[in-house]
Scaffold this motif. Sequence first.
Motif, mmCIF file in Angstrom:
data_model
loop_
_atom_site.group_PDB
_atom_site.id
_atom_site.type_symbol
_atom_site.label_atom_id
_atom_site.label_comp_id
_atom_site.label_asym_id
_atom_site.label_seq_id
_atom_site.Cartn_x
_atom_site.Cartn_y
_atom_site.Cartn_z
ATOM 1 N N GLU A 107 21.701 86.662 -61.992
ATOM 2 C CA GLU A 107 20.309 85.612 -63.320
ATOM 3 C C GLU A 107 19.253 86.256 -63.304
ATOM 4 O O GLU A 107 18.224 85.865 -62.637
ATOM 5 C CB GLU A 107 21.001 84.799 -63.685
ATOM 6 C CG GLU A 107 20.663 83.839 -64.819
ATOM 7 C CD GLU A 107 20.588 82.040 -64.527
ATOM 8 O OE1 GLU A 107 20.039 81.210 -65.422
ATOM 9 O OE2 GLU A 107 21.342 82.113 -63.575
ATOM 10 N N GLU A 161 26.187 88.526 -57.982
ATOM 11 C CA GLU A 161 25.876 87.806 -59.277
ATOM 12 C C GLU A 161 24.672 87.697 -59.376
ATOM 13 O O GLU A 161 24.197 86.971 -58.937
ATOM 14 C CB GLU A 161 26.357 86.203 -59.706
ATOM 15 C CG GLU A 161 26.949 85.660 -61.201
ATOM 16 C CD GLU A 161 27.082 84.324 -60.828
ATOM 17 O OE1 GLU A 161 26.868 83.777 -62.403
ATOM 18 O OE2 GLU A 161 28.276 84.077 -60.346
ATOM 19 N N LYS A 211 24.746 84.828 -55.235
ATOM 20 C CA LYS A 211 24.143 84.856 -56.591
ATOM 21 C C LYS A 211 22.547 84.492 -56.290
ATOM 22 O O LYS A 211 22.421 83.463 -55.093
ATOM 23 C CB LYS A 211 25.154 83.758 -57.875
ATOM 24 C CG LYS A 211 24.102 83.798 -58.664
ATOM 25 C CD LYS A 211 24.687 82.565 -60.218
ATOM 26 C CE LYS A 211 23.436 82.232 -61.518
ATOM 27 N NZ LYS A 211 24.008 81.519 -62.235
ATOM 28 N N VAL A 259 18.974 84.255 -58.729
ATOM 29 C CA VAL A 259 18.157 83.999 -59.824
ATOM 30 C C VAL A 259 16.945 84.462 -60.020
ATOM 31 O O VAL A 259 16.511 83.644 -58.144
ATOM 32 C CB VAL A 259 18.484 82.469 -60.226
ATOM 33 C CG1 VAL A 259 18.003 81.999 -61.534
ATOM 34 C CG2 VAL A 259 19.499 81.828 -60.018
#
Length: 231
Positions: A96, A94, A72, A74
């Motif tokens: 964000e 993923e 992920k 970010v």
Amino acid sequence: MTKVQTSFEESVARIQDGDTLIVGGFGLCGIPEKAIQALAEKGTKNLTVVSNNCGVNDWGLGLLLENKQIKKMVASYVGENKIFEEQYLSGELEVELVPQGTLAERIRAGGAGIPGFYTPTGVGTPIAEGKEHKVIGGRQCILEEAIQGDAALVKAWKGDAYGNLIYQKTARNFNPLAAAAGKFTIAEVEELVGVGELDPDFIHTPSLYVQHLLVGTSYEKRIERKTVQQA
């Protein structure tokens, strides 16, 4: 009391599969090049990486993407990395996305021990979906939670054996925030000076936030996109 280490490989060995890692730098400016390279060689997997962006295809955090070590990301900006695009569109990565000021404040809050804060940034956009809303001073705001990392990687210009750090110019970007928000912070410096040589009034990261300090050499300091004026 010295925090100076001699092996990047041994320092990043503390970072385990599944950890959340906060990384300083802005684009390719002020990134912890040597620690990232050591982590790429170690092959740690399923990382959640918090950083302004994800480097480029073959440098910076792009090395970890290439190895598929990041689960992920970010970040605020992701436009310079083709591998990032491919992994995101294929569902491997993923993502964000966080407004840059909000990302900086979430990391700062994590380092300060503040659980969260309200901001009007992102109201009425997908950023606000699923977040608590509150009217403050007549403005609609959303609750943003602080970010803390299991570890942090930062790059400084100068440091001493206690772990006090000074960043140079633009490299003083997300690095001080990241250093404070990591439970275990690994700092690499271009120059190691004696204890007492750094002016206390100009120290950007106090030694309290640094656990390991290493001296890097032969920094490439790449430029993401070079534009020159035509003759």
